[in-house]
Design a protein around this motif. Structure first.
Motif, PDB file in Angstrom:
ATOM      1  N   ASP A 152      10.735  -3.001 -94.772  1.00  0.00           N
ATOM      2  CA  ASP A 152      11.422  -3.819 -93.771  1.00  0.00           C
ATOM      3  C   ASP A 152      11.324  -3.140 -92.401  1.00  0.00           C
ATOM      4  O   ASP A 152      11.743  -2.002 -92.226  1.00  0.00           O
ATOM      5  CB  ASP A 152      12.885  -4.000 -94.186  1.00  0.00           C
ATOM      6  N   GLU A 153      10.764  -3.847 -91.431  1.00  0.00           N
ATOM      7  CA  GLU A 153      10.475  -3.256 -90.116  1.00  0.00           C
ATOM      8  C   GLU A 153      11.728  -2.761 -89.393  1.00  0.00           C
ATOM      9  O   GLU A 153      11.736  -1.670 -88.830  1.00  0.00           O
ATOM     10  CB  GLU A 153       9.730  -4.274 -89.237  1.00  0.00           C
ATOM     11  N   ALA A 154      12.799  -3.537 -89.408  1.00  0.00           N
ATOM     12  CA  ALA A 154      14.031  -3.140 -88.715  1.00  0.00           C
ATOM     13  C   ALA A 154      14.616  -1.877 -89.342  1.00  0.00           C
ATOM     14  O   ALA A 154      15.081  -0.974 -88.626  1.00  0.00           O
ATOM     15  CB  ALA A 154      15.047  -4.274 -88.753  1.00  0.00           C
ATOM     16  N   ILE A 155      14.582  -1.790 -90.656  1.00  0.00           N
ATOM     17  CA  ILE A 155      15.107  -0.614 -91.349  1.00  0.00           C
ATOM     18  C   ILE A 155      14.243   0.607 -91.034  1.00  0.00           C
ATOM     19  O   ILE A 155      14.754   1.690 -90.761  1.00  0.00           O
ATOM     20  CB  ILE A 155      15.211  -0.871 -92.869  1.00  0.00           C
ATOM     21  N   LYS A 156      12.928   0.418 -91.050  1.00  0.00           N
ATOM     22  CA  LYS A 156      12.004   1.510 -90.722  1.00  0.00           C
ATOM     23  C   LYS A 156      12.247   2.036 -89.316  1.00  0.00           C
ATOM     24  O   LYS A 156      12.288   3.246 -89.088  1.00  0.00           O
ATOM     25  CB  LYS A 156      10.561   0.996 -90.805  1.00  0.00           C
ATOM     26  N   LEU A 157      12.408   1.124 -88.372  1.00  0.00           N
ATOM     27  CA  LEU A 157      12.617   1.513 -86.978  1.00  0.00           C
ATOM     28  C   LEU A 157      13.911   2.305 -86.814  1.00  0.00           C
ATOM     29  O   LEU A 157      13.955   3.297 -86.087  1.00  0.00           O
ATOM     30  CB  LEU A 157      12.626   0.288 -86.061  1.00  0.00           C
ATOM     31  N   PHE A 158      14.970   1.875 -87.493  1.00  0.00           N
ATOM     32  CA  PHE A 158      16.221   2.608 -87.367  1.00  0.00           C
ATOM     33  C   PHE A 158      16.120   3.973 -88.043  1.00  0.00           C
ATOM     34  O   PHE A 158      16.649   4.969 -87.526  1.00  0.00           O
ATOM     35  CB  PHE A 158      17.424   1.822 -87.901  1.00  0.00           C
TER      36      PHE A 158
ATOM     37  N   ARG B 196      14.565   6.195 -85.684  1.00  0.00           N
ATOM     38  CA  ARG B 196      15.509   6.519 -84.616  1.00  0.00           C
ATOM     39  C   ARG B 196      16.456   7.642 -85.046  1.00  0.00           C
ATOM     40  O   ARG B 196      16.754   8.548 -84.270  1.00  0.00           O
ATOM     41  CB  ARG B 196      16.301   5.261 -84.244  1.00  0.00           C
ATOM     42  N   VAL B 197      16.931   7.592 -86.295  1.00  0.00           N
ATOM     43  CA  VAL B 197      17.820   8.637 -86.812  1.00  0.00           C
ATOM     44  C   VAL B 197      17.126   9.994 -86.712  1.00  0.00           C
ATOM     45  O   VAL B 197      17.724  10.983 -86.270  1.00  0.00           O
ATOM     46  CB  VAL B 197      18.244   8.348 -88.279  1.00  0.00           C
ATOM     47  N   ILE B 198      15.849  10.035 -87.085  1.00  0.00           N
ATOM     48  CA  ILE B 198      15.087  11.288 -87.047  1.00  0.00           C
ATOM     49  C   ILE B 198      14.829  11.724 -85.602  1.00  0.00           C
ATOM     50  O   ILE B 198      15.110  12.863 -85.230  1.00  0.00           O
ATOM     51  CB  ILE B 198      13.745  11.122 -87.807  1.00  0.00           C
ATOM     52  N   GLU B 199      14.316  10.805 -84.789  1.00  0.00           N
ATOM     53  CA  GLU B 199      13.931  11.141 -83.413  1.00  0.00           C
ATOM     54  C   GLU B 199      15.116  11.554 -82.551  1.00  0.00           C
ATOM     55  O   GLU B 199      14.996  12.436 -81.698  1.00  0.00           O
ATOM     56  CB  GLU B 199      13.208   9.957 -82.763  1.00  0.00           C
ATOM     57  N   GLU B 200      16.262  10.924 -82.744  1.00  0.00           N
ATOM     58  CA  GLU B 200      17.434  11.222 -81.925  1.00  0.00           C
ATOM     59  C   GLU B 200      18.312  12.309 -82.536  1.00  0.00           C
ATOM     60  O   GLU B 200      19.396  12.587 -82.036  1.00  0.00           O
ATOM     61  CB  GLU B 200      18.254   9.944 -81.695  1.00  0.00           C
ATOM     62  N   ASP B 201      17.827  12.921 -83.630  1.00  0.00           N
ATOM     63  CA  ASP B 201      18.586  13.973 -84.314  1.00  0.00           C
ATOM     64  C   ASP B 201      20.027  13.559 -84.589  1.00  0.00           C
ATOM     65  O   ASP B 201      20.972  14.330 -84.367  1.00  0.00           O
ATOM     66  CB  ASP B 201      18.576  15.280 -83.501  1.00  0.00           C
ATOM     67  N   MET B 202      20.202  12.337 -85.081  1.00  0.00           N
ATOM     68  CA  MET B 202      21.537  11.874 -85.436  1.00  0.00           C
ATOM     69  C   MET B 202      22.034  12.669 -86.639  1.00  0.00           C
ATOM     70  O   MET B 202      21.252  13.115 -87.464  1.00  0.00           O
ATOM     71  CB  MET B 202      21.513  10.388 -85.800  1.00  0.00           C
ATOM     72  N   PHE B 203      23.350  12.842 -86.699  1.00  0.00           N
ATOM     73  CA  PHE B 203      23.943  13.486 -87.870  1.00  0.00           C
ATOM     74  C   PHE B 203      24.016  12.429 -88.963  1.00  0.00           C
ATOM     75  O   PHE B 203      24.597  11.366 -88.769  1.00  0.00           O
ATOM     76  CB  PHE B 203      25.351  14.003 -87.559  1.00  0.00           C
ATOM     77  N   TYR B 204      23.384  12.712 -90.096  1.00  0.00           N
ATOM     78  CA  TYR B 204      23.452  11.733 -91.168  1.00  0.00           C
ATOM     79  C   TYR B 204      24.344  12.241 -92.278  1.00  0.00           C
ATOM     80  O   TYR B 204      24.583  13.449 -92.363  1.00  0.00           O
ATOM     81  CB  TYR B 204      22.051  11.347 -91.655  1.00  0.00           C
TER      82      TYR B 204
END
Length: 108
Positions: A59-65, A68-76
């Protein structure tokens, strides 16, 4: 208010993020969140999905997000409710429950 079937997505990875060492894993948070929402809002349908940020579905939207989590170094884990971020790193039930109530969910 009419209740809407809400989708919750939990983004994370097998490996804990560097700042989340003492917290539960994303997968554990997903399981905990699913149980907590079902307990707080019994007989009120919702969907919850776990997304591995390093192996997202096609799913493209899921892939993009996930990217984003990886690129923006979000805390997961990062928790999305209907596409809006409602938790990051150590999500708070109070915040998630409050968001669900905006969609017509009634706490028991």
């Amino acid at each position: 208010m009419e209740q809407k079937l809400v989708e919750i997505q939990v983004y994370g990875a097998e490996q804990l993020c560097a700042s989340c060492v003492n917290l539960p894993s994303a997968k554990e948070t997903y399981e905990w969140l699913e149980a907590a929402v079902a307990r707080k809002f019994p007989n009120q349908p919702f969907t919850i999905k776990y997304v591995d940020i390093y192996q997202p579905p096609e799913d493209e939207a899921i892939k993009l997000f996930a990217e984003r989590v990886i690129e923006e170094d979000m805390f997961y884990p990062v928790v999305l409710l209907e596409g809006n971020i409602v938790g990051e790193g150590n999500p708070k039930l109070k915040t998630i429950f409050s968001e669900l109530e905006k969609f017509g969910y009634k706490a028991v």
